[in-house]
Design a protein around this motif. Structure first.
Motif, PDB file in Angstrom:
ATOM      1  N   THR A  21      -0.210   3.997   7.756  1.00 51.49           N
ATOM      2  CA  THR A  21      -0.633   3.089   6.688  1.00 51.49           C
ATOM      3  C   THR A  21      -0.703   3.816   5.356  1.00 51.49           C
ATOM      4  O   THR A  21      -0.232   3.319   4.325  1.00 51.49           O
ATOM      5  CB  THR A  21      -2.002   2.472   7.027  1.00 51.49           C
ATOM      6  OG1 THR A  21      -1.885   1.683   8.214  1.00 51.49           O
ATOM      7  CG2 THR A  21      -2.506   1.591   5.899  1.00 51.49           C
TER       8      THR A  21
ATOM      9  N   ASP B 279      -3.421  -7.481   8.714  1.00 50.41           N
ATOM     10  CA  ASP B 279      -4.252  -6.936   9.777  1.00 50.41           C
ATOM     11  C   ASP B 279      -5.089  -8.089  10.302  1.00 50.41           C
ATOM     12  O   ASP B 279      -5.041  -9.198   9.770  1.00 50.41           O
ATOM     13  CB  ASP B 279      -5.134  -5.819   9.214  1.00 50.41           C
ATOM     14  CG  ASP B 279      -5.690  -4.909  10.299  1.00 50.41           C
ATOM     15  OD1 ASP B 279      -5.389  -5.161  11.477  1.00 50.41           O
ATOM     16  OD2 ASP B 279      -6.412  -3.960   9.961  1.00 50.41           O
TER      17      ASP B 279
ATOM     18  N   LEU C 241       0.507  -1.393   9.879  1.00 50.61           N
ATOM     19  CA  LEU C 241       0.206  -2.796   9.593  1.00 50.61           C
ATOM     20  C   LEU C 241       1.450  -3.646   9.844  1.00 50.61           C
ATOM     21  O   LEU C 241       2.571  -3.138   9.860  1.00 50.61           O
ATOM     22  CB  LEU C 241      -0.233  -2.962   8.131  1.00 50.61           C
ATOM     23  CG  LEU C 241      -1.480  -2.200   7.675  1.00 50.61           C
ATOM     24  CD1 LEU C 241      -1.622  -2.298   6.164  1.00 50.61           C
ATOM     25  CD2 LEU C 241      -2.717  -2.736   8.370  1.00 50.61           C
TER      26      LEU C 241
ATOM     27  N   ARG D 115      -2.224   5.820  13.312  1.00 53.96           N
ATOM     28  CA  ARG D 115      -2.086   4.527  12.650  1.00 53.96           C
ATOM     29  C   ARG D 115      -2.512   4.622  11.187  1.00 53.96           C
ATOM     30  O   ARG D 115      -1.873   4.056  10.296  1.00 53.96           O
ATOM     31  CB  ARG D 115      -2.940   3.482  13.371  1.00 53.96           C
ATOM     32  CG  ARG D 115      -2.719   2.044  12.890  1.00 53.96           C
ATOM     33  CD  ARG D 115      -3.515   1.078  13.760  1.00 53.96           C
ATOM     34  NE  ARG D 115      -3.168  -0.314  13.476  1.00 53.96           N
ATOM     35  CZ  ARG D 115      -3.717  -1.038  12.516  1.00 53.96           C
ATOM     36  NH1 ARG D 115      -4.649  -0.517  11.753  1.00 53.96           N
ATOM     37  NH2 ARG D 115      -3.338  -2.304  12.333  1.00 53.96           N
TER      38      ARG D 115
ATOM     39  N   CYS E 275      -4.020  -6.847   3.443  1.00 51.50           N
ATOM     40  CA  CYS E 275      -4.407  -5.484   3.097  1.00 51.50           C
ATOM     41  C   CYS E 275      -3.625  -5.068   1.851  1.00 51.50           C
ATOM     42  O   CYS E 275      -2.404  -5.248   1.784  1.00 51.50           O
ATOM     43  CB  CYS E 275      -4.123  -4.527   4.248  1.00 51.50           C
ATOM     44  SG  CYS E 275      -5.054  -4.905   5.754  1.00 51.50           S
TER      45      CYS E 275
END
Length: 295
Positions: free
Chosen positions: A112, A69, A10, A108, A79
């Motif tokens: 995160t 995001d 992110l 990804r 987020c």
């Protein structure tokens, strides 16, 4: 090379953390909440992270801002992850079940999750001020905790513990070791925490000498990996040595040996009939061995 937990998932949007008005705007209906089961990720049918709405945070009065995001219309959305009041945090290694789940996650999502797990765990274990003992409250979108005692008002920040992990080479052979918790026949790079007052090179030299009785030289950096169990940074290095004799510290290692290039190459194929079993692909030690073989 793609290393598990690294790469960033992110936009961390540092300026947003210090802007309460903007943070408040980001908690609108577009905001996403990372679904977690304690410190473990909740995964969807596709093996990816599951996201919900902030309404699902329930009685969690602490929200950590993970970053920004974009939705399907390229609109900016925040987020977040919740810190449940009953969560105590954990410094335990991941369970085999969790590793199995993470093996199917995209890079990804792993990045995160790594950031979210480390942050949520830190908040759960730092509800009180280390200076005054008073309760702390969340600040800067979850990237700080502040003591509630006005006479103290100490600011606390999420910590990262640096760890050196190193390949030691002598005449085309590598020194690898076995920790007691490893599966049978697995060997990996030696590793240890950097201590106060040490540089990376100092820590590499000290740890190798302490664990295996070998003096190293010419330490170089190779790659790093965030390790969210709970919040380490693995600093991968390579070093040379003129020593061959190994003196094992049995409080740290079960075994340590020299392995030839051929033995390392065979182990890295995943074969179980070689001199040892290589570290798993999600570990930075695996990438260090791959880097060494490709030189």
């Amino acid at each position: 090379m793609t290393i598990a937990f690294a790469g960033g998932g992110l936009d961390r949007a540092d300026p947003v953390r210090s802007d309460p008005a903007r943070l408040a705007v980001l908690t609108d209906h577009r905001a996403r909440l990372l679904r977690m089961d304690g410190l473990d990720p909740v995964l969807g049918a596709d093996g990816g992270l599951e996201w919900g709405t902030l309404a699902e945070a329930g009685d969690a009065d602490e929200l950590v801002f993970l970053g920004l995001d974009a939705d399907a219309n390229e609109h900016e959305r925040g987020c977040f992850a919740a810190v449940p009041p009953e969560l105590a945090g954990s410094v335990a290694p991941p369970s085999p079940r969790l590793w199995g789940a993470m093996a199917a996650m995209a890079a990804r999502d792993l990045a995160t999750y790594a950031g979210a797990r480390s942050l949520v765990d830190w908040h759960a274990r730092h509800r009180f001020c280390a200076r005054s003992g008073h309760p702390t409250r969340i600040a800067k979108g979850g990237w700080q905790r502040t003591c509630t005692d006005p006479a103290c008002a100490a600011e606390h920040f999420p910590r990262v513990d640096p760890v050196t992990i190193m390949l030691v080479e002598n005449g085309g052979r590598l020194l690898l070791g076995r920790q007691p918790r490893y599966p049978a026949r697995r060997f990996s790079a030696l590793a240890g925490f950097i201590e106060p007052g040490e540089g990376i090179e100092d820590a590499v030299a000290r740890e190798v000498l302490e664990e295996a009785g070998v003096r190293v030289r010419d330490v170089t950096y190779v790659a790093s990996q965030p390790w969210p169990f709970p919040a380490s940074l693995m600093i991968g290095c390579h070093a040379q040595t003129d020593d061959e004799a190994i003196v094992i510290d049995t409080t740290e290692l079960d075994d340590a040996r020299w392995f030839s290039r051929e033995e390392v190459a065979h182990a890295m194929t995943g074969a179980d009939d070689g001199a040892f079993l290589a570290p798993p692909p999600y570990a930075v030690a695996h990438h260090l061995l791959d880097w060494w073989l490709s030189r």
